[in-house]
Scaffold this motif. Structure first.
Motif, PDB file in Angstrom:
ATOM      1  N   THR A   1       8.340  -9.183   3.586  1.00  0.00           N
ATOM      2  CA  THR A   1       6.880  -9.240   3.718  1.00  0.00           C
ATOM      3  C   THR A   1       6.507  -9.160   5.201  1.00  0.00           C
ATOM      4  O   THR A   1       7.366  -9.298   6.068  1.00  0.00           O
ATOM      5  CB  THR A   1       6.333 -10.530   3.076  1.00  0.00           C
ATOM      6  OG1 THR A   1       7.138 -11.600   3.513  1.00  0.00           O
ATOM      7  CG2 THR A   1       6.382 -10.460   1.562  1.00  0.00           C
ATOM      8  N   ASP A   2       5.229  -8.939   5.470  1.00  0.00           N
ATOM      9  CA  ASP A   2       4.792  -8.649   6.839  1.00  0.00           C
ATOM     10  C   ASP A   2       5.139  -9.766   7.818  1.00  0.00           C
ATOM     11  O   ASP A   2       4.943 -10.949   7.514  1.00  0.00           O
ATOM     12  CB  ASP A   2       3.275  -8.415   6.846  1.00  0.00           C
ATOM     13  CG  ASP A   2       2.902  -7.194   6.034  1.00  0.00           C
ATOM     14  OD1 ASP A   2       3.809  -6.448   5.635  1.00  0.00           O
ATOM     15  OD2 ASP A   2       1.699  -6.987   5.818  1.00  0.00           O
ATOM     16  N   GLY A  56       0.789  -1.229   0.000  1.00  0.00           N
ATOM     17  CA  GLY A  56       0.000   0.000   0.000  1.00  0.00           C
ATOM     18  C   GLY A  56       0.822   1.280   0.000  1.00  0.00           C
ATOM     19  O   GLY A  56       0.279   2.360  -0.182  1.00  0.00           O
ATOM     20  N   ASP A  96       0.873  -5.696  -9.076  1.00  0.00           N
ATOM     21  CA  ASP A  96      -0.283  -6.603  -8.953  1.00  0.00           C
ATOM     22  C   ASP A  96      -1.295  -6.340 -10.070  1.00  0.00           C
ATOM     23  O   ASP A  96      -1.880  -7.273 -10.630  1.00  0.00           O
ATOM     24  CB  ASP A  96      -0.964  -6.430  -7.587  1.00  0.00           C
ATOM     25  CG  ASP A  96      -0.077  -6.907  -6.444  1.00  0.00           C
ATOM     26  OD1 ASP A  96       0.899  -7.640  -6.707  1.00  0.00           O
ATOM     27  OD2 ASP A  96      -0.355  -6.536  -5.281  1.00  0.00           O
ATOM     28  N   GLY A 145       9.532  -3.367   3.125  1.00  0.00           N
ATOM     29  CA  GLY A 145       8.212  -3.589   2.538  1.00  0.00           C
ATOM     30  C   GLY A 145       8.250  -4.713   1.529  1.00  0.00           C
ATOM     31  O   GLY A 145       9.333  -5.085   1.045  1.00  0.00           O
ATOM     32  N   GLY A 161       2.645  -9.417  -8.154  1.00  0.00           N
ATOM     33  CA  GLY A 161       3.995  -8.848  -8.036  1.00  0.00           C
ATOM     34  C   GLY A 161       5.127  -9.840  -8.273  1.00  0.00           C
ATOM     35  O   GLY A 161       5.944  -9.650  -9.187  1.00  0.00           O
ATOM     36  N   PRO A 206      -1.236 -12.581  -5.513  1.00  0.00           N
ATOM     37  CA  PRO A 206      -0.829 -11.260  -5.986  1.00  0.00           C
ATOM     38  C   PRO A 206       0.227 -11.363  -7.093  1.00  0.00           C
ATOM     39  O   PRO A 206       1.144 -12.177  -7.006  1.00  0.00           O
ATOM     40  CB  PRO A 206      -0.235 -10.623  -4.722  1.00  0.00           C
ATOM     41  CG  PRO A 206       0.227 -11.774  -3.883  1.00  0.00           C
ATOM     42  CD  PRO A 206      -0.625 -12.955  -4.240  1.00  0.00           C
ATOM     43  N   GLY A 213       4.058  -1.905  -5.539  1.00  0.00           N
ATOM     44  CA  GLY A 213       3.573  -3.297  -5.443  1.00  0.00           C
ATOM     45  C   GLY A 213       2.183  -3.439  -6.042  1.00  0.00           C
ATOM     46  O   GLY A 213       1.878  -4.415  -6.725  1.00  0.00           O
TER      47      GLY A 213
HETATM   48  O1  KG4 Z   1       4.613  -5.131   2.524  1.00  0.00           O
HETATM   49  P1  KG4 Z   1       3.715  -6.180   1.979  1.00  0.00           P
HETATM   50  O2  KG4 Z   1       4.013  -7.613   2.312  1.00  0.00           O
HETATM   51  O3  KG4 Z   1       2.252  -5.913   2.390  1.00  0.00           O
HETATM   52  C1  KG4 Z   1       1.813  -4.659   2.786  1.00  0.00           C
HETATM   53  O4  KG4 Z   1       2.096  -4.278   3.946  1.00  0.00           O
HETATM   54  O5  KG4 Z   1       1.190  -3.983   1.953  1.00  0.00           O
HETATM   55  O6  KG4 Z   1       3.736  -5.977   0.392  1.00  0.00           O
HETATM   56  C2  KG4 Z   1       3.009  -6.796  -0.507  1.00  0.00           C
HETATM   57  C3  KG4 Z   1       3.259  -6.313  -1.941  1.00  0.00           C
HETATM   58  C4  KG4 Z   1       2.298  -6.929  -2.948  1.00  0.00           C
HETATM   59  O7  KG4 Z   1       1.825  -5.898  -3.799  1.00  0.00           O
HETATM   60  C5  KG4 Z   1       3.183  -7.927  -3.689  1.00  0.00           C
HETATM   61  O8  KG4 Z   1       2.753  -8.188  -4.996  1.00  0.00           O
HETATM   62  C6  KG4 Z   1       4.500  -7.195  -3.687  1.00  0.00           C
HETATM   63  O9  KG4 Z   1       4.582  -6.642  -2.379  1.00  0.00           O
HETATM   64  N1  KG4 Z   1       5.656  -8.074  -3.979  1.00  0.00           N
HETATM   65  C7  KG4 Z   1       6.415  -7.948  -5.083  1.00  0.00           C
HETATM   66  C8  KG4 Z   1       7.405  -8.959  -5.003  1.00  0.00           C
HETATM   67  N2  KG4 Z   1       7.204  -9.664  -3.851  1.00  0.00           N
HETATM   68  C9  KG4 Z   1       6.114  -9.107  -3.229  1.00  0.00           C
HETATM   69  N3  KG4 Z   1       6.356  -7.080  -6.084  1.00  0.00           N
HETATM   70  C10 KG4 Z   1       7.282  -7.184  -7.047  1.00  0.00           C
HETATM   71  N4  KG4 Z   1       8.269  -8.102  -7.064  1.00  0.00           N
HETATM   72  C11 KG4 Z   1       8.367  -9.013  -6.061  1.00  0.00           C
HETATM   73  N5  KG4 Z   1       9.344  -9.925  -6.085  1.00  0.00           N
END
Ligand code: KG4
Ligand code: ZN
Length: 364
Positions: A324-325, A135, A166, A292, A179, A177, A162
């Motif tokens: 990730t979280d 976000g 997505d 993030g 990403g 997702p 991100g």
């Molecule tokens: O920080 P996070 O785990 O969740 C939040 O707090 O929002 O971030 C999740 C985001 C998603 O949009 C996911 O698609 C993206 O991070 N993401 C990636 C990758 N791994 C996770 N985006 C691009 N490349 C990646 N390797």
């Protein structure tokens, strides 16, 4: 102890001091959302409720710590889904109330930066922080992790990086997702094959939007590009086009998905890296911290590593499992606040779905 419950991950972690992770456990309800193409808050809240106690027990067990050895509890106060936050905060308050331990309601997003302390030790400050979660896409100046120590330099005016990944994943028919899938495809594509627009880049934006980002125009450009290829394919015999592609997304031989992902990834990552380096130079920072979910992105890591090496800056990006979280990010930030003897939040705070980046501690 750190407790995370902003979105779909229930995380509990235990740390010793501000740099040592004793153990962390994360449960996720992500696999329940694939068929919806997005998180359903009600399902996430219920999953937190079911996962909290088993996750707490497993984390204590993994860390070889008993509850009466814990000195303080930190929980994410926001930003995030209100129902998810409410479950974690209620659980943390119950624990704090029952044990009499001090409770810190901390900022989840700043935790994404603080977690790197558990990997590479104390972060040298001041540092530029690049926050790239699902976000958020923001640049901050970190003078300290205590309340008042974070200055917001800029952020995205529309989609987060991100989120844009997505959305492009969805356009290409990739699973949710998207990403990580778009990232994977981009690695085998030709980065120079398609040039997509860079948002808020160039001298024109150096004043008003120096540290801001915009990805929605880029996403629209990718959508238009795909539509034009579909039109062409529909009109050209032998292209492999089939009206069935909606139900069979992998069968799109006329769509150069890897090249699209590679070109798109460059258009997202170039401004992220350029503006981060610009901020580090402008504020005299020797360290860049990235946090993030999107910091798992392979091209972001590659470009930032090269740029920081060239500029002689230290780059701090946690390993993928801490991008990730997770509970560790909350425990890390809570431990920094406790060590600095910041006054705990106590029980008098609630979930704040729109908690601002400068609010390190609820109400600060
Ligand atoms: O920080 P996070 O785990 O969740 C939040 O707090 O929002 O971030 C999740 C985001 C998603 O949009 C996911 O698609 C993206 O991070 N993401 C990636 C990758 N791994 C996770 N985006 C691009 N490349 C990646 N390797
Ligand atoms: Zn997050």
């Amino acid at each position: 102890m750190g407790i995370e419950s902003t979105c779909d991950e229930t995380g509990v972690a235990l740390v010793a001091g501000t740099t040592e992770l004793l153990g962390d456990v994360t449960a996720t309800s992500m696999d329940q959302y694939a068929r919806y193409g997005g998180i359903i808050p009600e399902i996430a809240s219920r999953a937190h409720l079911e996962s909290f106690l088993p996750t707490l027990d497993a984390a204590l067990e993994k860390a070889q710590v008993s509850l009466d050895q814990v000195d303080a509890i930190a929980v994410c106060a926001g930003p995030g889904l209100i129902g998810s936050l409410a479950v974690g905060i209620s659980a943390a308050k119950a624990l704090a109330g029952a044990t009499g331990l001090p409770l810190y309601g901390v900022n989840h997003v700043i935790g994404h930066l603080a977690v790197d302390q558990l990997v590479d030790g104390t972060i040298p400050l001041p540092a530029v922080g690049l926050i790239v979660s699902g976000g958020h896409t923001n640049l901050v100046l970190i003078r300290s992790f205590a309340p008042g120590g974070i200055e917001e330099l800029g952020g995205t005016l529309d989609d987060a990086a991100g989120e844009a990944f997505d959305k492009v994943g969805r356009l290409l028919g990739l699973p949710y997702p998207g990403g990580p899938y778009v990232d994977k495809l981009s690695q085998v594509g030709n980065r120079a094959a398609i040039r997509f627009p860079r948002g808020l880049a160039g001298a024109k934006y150096a004043e008003a939007h120096r540290y801001d980002f915009s990805f929605s125009g880029l996403k629209t450009a990718v959508a238009r590009y795909i539509e034009s290829l579909e039109d062409q394919a529909r009109q050209t015999s032998g292209s492999g086009y089939s009206e069935d592609y909606v139900t069979c997304p992998e069968g799109k031989p006329w769509l150069p998905a890897a090249d699209i992902c590679a070109g798109f990834s460059e258009a997202v990552n170039e401004p992220l890296v350029a503006k981060t380096m610009d901020a580090a130079a402008a504020y005299g920072c020797q360290t860049v911290v990235v946090g993030g979910g999107f910091s798992a992105n392979s091209r972001l890591r590659e470009l930032l590593s090269a740029a920081c090496a060239q500029a002689g800056l230290q780059l701090r990006i946690p390993p993928l499992r801490y991008c990730t979280d997770n509970g560790a990010q909350i425990a890390a930030l809570g431990a920094i606040l406790a060590e600095r003897e910041v006054v705990p939040t106590g029980l008098d705070f609630g979930p704040n779905s729109a908690m601002g980046l400068t609010e390190v501690l609820a109400g600060s």
